[in-house]
Design an enzyme around this catalytic site. Structure first.
Site, PDB file in Angstrom:
ATOM      1  N   ASP A  95     109.058 -23.435-112.257  1.00  0.00           N
ATOM      2  CA  ASP A  95     108.084 -23.401-111.281  1.00  0.00           C
ATOM      3  C   ASP A  95     108.672 -22.486-110.172  1.00  0.00           C
ATOM      4  O   ASP A  95     109.239 -22.629-109.539  1.00  0.00           O
ATOM      5  CB  ASP A  95     108.040 -25.067-111.928  1.00  0.00           C
ATOM      6  CG  ASP A  95     107.610 -25.175-113.239  1.00  0.00           C
ATOM      7  OD1 ASP A  95     106.827 -24.459-113.725  1.00  0.00           O
ATOM      8  OD2 ASP A  95     107.558 -25.906-113.250  1.00  0.00           O
ATOM      9  N   LYS A  96     107.511 -22.535-109.591  1.00  0.00           N
ATOM     10  CA  LYS A  96     107.297 -21.481-108.116  1.00  0.00           C
ATOM     11  C   LYS A  96     108.414 -23.043-107.029  1.00  0.00           C
ATOM     12  O   LYS A  96     108.886 -22.377-106.461  1.00  0.00           O
ATOM     13  CB  LYS A  96     106.175 -21.886-107.616  1.00  0.00           C
ATOM     14  CG  LYS A  96     106.207 -21.232-105.787  1.00  0.00           C
ATOM     15  CD  LYS A  96     104.972 -21.145-105.716  1.00  0.00           C
ATOM     16  CE  LYS A  96     104.481 -21.547-103.591  1.00  0.00           C
ATOM     17  NZ  LYS A  96     103.187 -21.783-103.366  1.00  0.00           N
TER      18      LYS A  96
END
Length: 300
Positions: free
Chosen positions: A131-132
């Site tokens: 994820d970011k």
């Protein structure tokens, strides 16, 4: 097109519930643009659908993005002619999408090196994602042979992926296994959740430290790799990740998103067949937070 099986629901919500990867805002926009018909007629987003209504949704082809190489600094842990191992910082998106057309890890990788083409234009070289706001190690394929080999290792569950996570609450067990299927949440399409018809998902966890019954530092080893797997699984057992804006509580320690770091990565080299294992330290904000918790709870 789909036939309504659940009535008394707003049209925009019905569309979101029945068409995967379509947000409520996007559904409303399509309705307002006249691209949605109910029994052949245009309706407003607030229209309450009825059982057996026939809903036709026309989704325009997305505009083609040009994925441009960008001179972005990369923390490269290992590199040879076939593979790269990168330590991704928090806040960096892995590959371009409609919401993030540039400044991604892929943009930086394209500037640095040739990449495999198996995953198409927007995800060259990307074998797996994080994820970011999750930091840590990713394996990158520089050619298609390497990509196929690394992908197969993921399917065979033969590689090593260990994460460090800080979670809310006191996990009483020293270790455990979470085996619960994950799929798109029925209540919120932006989230993943534990759903009966979801994909098999297995996470092994081990307690590393406990902080006064309020927080626990854990090691998580992935047996499968579902979207948001650790975040969803830890919430499922009542211990959501600290700082998680999507699955965690509002009253949490502030950082740069969830305190989750892909610390250890191991795989068999696709050409030499050598077992490679890499580790990377926690980001500074993660390390500082743990130090503060140790001082607060007098843990040496």
């Amino acid at each position: 097109m789909y036939t309504v099986t659940e009535g008394n629901v707003r049209l925009d919500k019905s569309i979101t519930d029945n068409i995967e990867d379509l947000s409520r805002a996007r559904a409303k926009s399509l309705i307002e643009d006249g691209l949605v018909l109910v029994n052949g007629e245009k309706k407003k987003p607030k229209y309450d659908v009825k059982i057996d209504d026939e809903i036709t949704v026309e989704i325009p082809e997305p505009e083609t993005m040009n994925v441009e190489p960008e001179d972005i600094p990369l923390d490269i842990v290992y590199e040879d002619d076939d593979v790269l191992v990168v330590n991704k910082p928090q806040g960096m998106v892995v590959h371009p999408s409609a919401g993030h057309p540039n400044h991604t890890l892929v943009n930086g990788l394209l500037f640095h090196s040739p990449l495999s083409t198996i995953n198409g234009t927007y995800r060259p070289g990307i074998v797996h994602r994080i994820d970011k706001d999750t930091s840590g190690l990713l394996m990158i394929a520089k050619n298609n042979h390497a990509h196929e080999s690394l992908s197969q290792q993921l399917k065979d569950k033969s590689n090593i992926r260990e994460y460090i996570a800080l979670v809310h609450g006191n996990i009483k067990e020293n270790s455990g296994v979470i085996n619960a299927p994950i799929g798109r949440s029925k209540k919120d399409r932006k989230k993943q959740g534990i759903v009966e018809d979801g994909k098999n998902a297995v996470t092994h966890f081990k307690v590393l430290e406990r902080f006064g019954g309020e927080y626990t530092l854990v090691s998580c080893i992935l047996e499968t790799g579902r979207t948001h797997q650790i975040r969803v699984h830890m919430k499922y057992i009542g211990h959501p990740l600290v700082g998680d804006p999507l699955y965690g509580p509002k009253n949490t320690i502030q950082g740069n998103g969830q305190f989750l770091h892909a610390k250890k990565l191991g795989f068999v080299h696709p050409v030499t067949n050598e077992q490679l294992v890499f580790e990377t330290p926690l980001p500074e904000i993660f390390e500082q937070t743990i130090t503060k918790l140790r001082n607060k709870y007098k843990i040496q």
